[in-house]
Scaffold this active site. Structure first.
Site, PDB file in Angstrom:
ATOM      1  N   CYS A  26      40.809  54.117 -58.796  1.00 46.25           N
ATOM      2  CA  CYS A  26      41.374  53.978 -60.145  1.00 46.25           C
ATOM      3  C   CYS A  26      40.956  52.677 -60.837  1.00 46.25           C
ATOM      4  CB  CYS A  26      42.896  54.090 -60.100  1.00 46.25           C
ATOM      5  SG  CYS A  26      43.442  55.768 -59.741  1.00 46.25           S
ATOM      6  N   HIS A  70      38.961  59.813 -77.312  1.00 51.01           N
ATOM      7  CA  HIS A  70      37.573  59.359 -77.125  1.00 51.01           C
ATOM      8  C   HIS A  70      37.429  57.838 -77.254  1.00 51.01           C
ATOM      9  CE1 HIS A  70      36.743  63.631 -77.225  1.00 51.01           C
ATOM     10  NE2 HIS A  70      35.529  63.381 -76.801  1.00 51.01           N
ATOM     11  N   GLU A 109      48.546  62.593 -66.795  1.00 48.12           N
ATOM     12  CA  GLU A 109      47.237  61.973 -66.584  1.00 48.12           C
ATOM     13  C   GLU A 109      46.272  63.001 -65.997  1.00 48.12           C
ATOM     14  OE1 GLU A 109      47.131  57.893 -65.389  1.00 48.12           O
ATOM     15  OE2 GLU A 109      45.638  58.322 -63.859  1.00 48.12           O
TER      16      GLU A 109
HETATM   17 ZN   LIG Z   1      42.898  57.417 -64.295  1.00 49.55          ZN
END
Ligand SMILES: [Zn+2]
Length: 119
Positions: A26, A70, A109
């Site tokens: 991550c 974006h 997420e």
């Molecule tokens: Zn992530």
């Protein structure tokens, strides 16, 4: 009659999470197809038969979607550490003033990793 309504929004964005341990995946720059749910709660006006126009939720949330979609989230003011937790609060802080009925922001997420913030 007390109800809870949810409207969902989607955006694509990149982030990196600098507080994760060295070597953790991550920490690397990567992207997600994010979704967040805006939850409002309150009492239905009996004369109208509804709590709030879903269109009003969309109008309040769309400017935030435009700021996130974006983009590299780390570059956005207030999101230098864009965990789902911090992102949920970032959205909450910007929506609550224009959407007083707001009762939760739920950030997805991934399809299986979800964070709920209730202010
Ligand atoms: Zn992530």
């Amino acid at each position: 009659m007390h109800v809870r309504l949810t409207k969902s929004f989607r955006f694509e964005a990149a982030h990196a999470l600098p507080t994760f341990p060295e070597g953790h995946k991550c920490r690397r720059l990567h992207g997600h197809s994010f979704r967040f749910d805006v939850v409002v709660e309150g009492d239905v006006d009996p004369a109208k038969g509804y709590l709030i126009d879903y269109g009003d939720i969309k109008q309040a949330a769309e400017p935030l979607v435009k700021r996130l979609d974006h983009y590299h989230l780390n570059d956005i003011e207030g999101l230098n550490n864009p965990t789902s937790e911090n992102l949920a609060k970032w959205i909450w802080d910007r929506l609550k003033p224009t959407l007083p009925l707001l009762s939760a922001i739920i950030v997805h997420e991934t399809c299986t990793s979800v964070c709920e913030y209730r202010g």
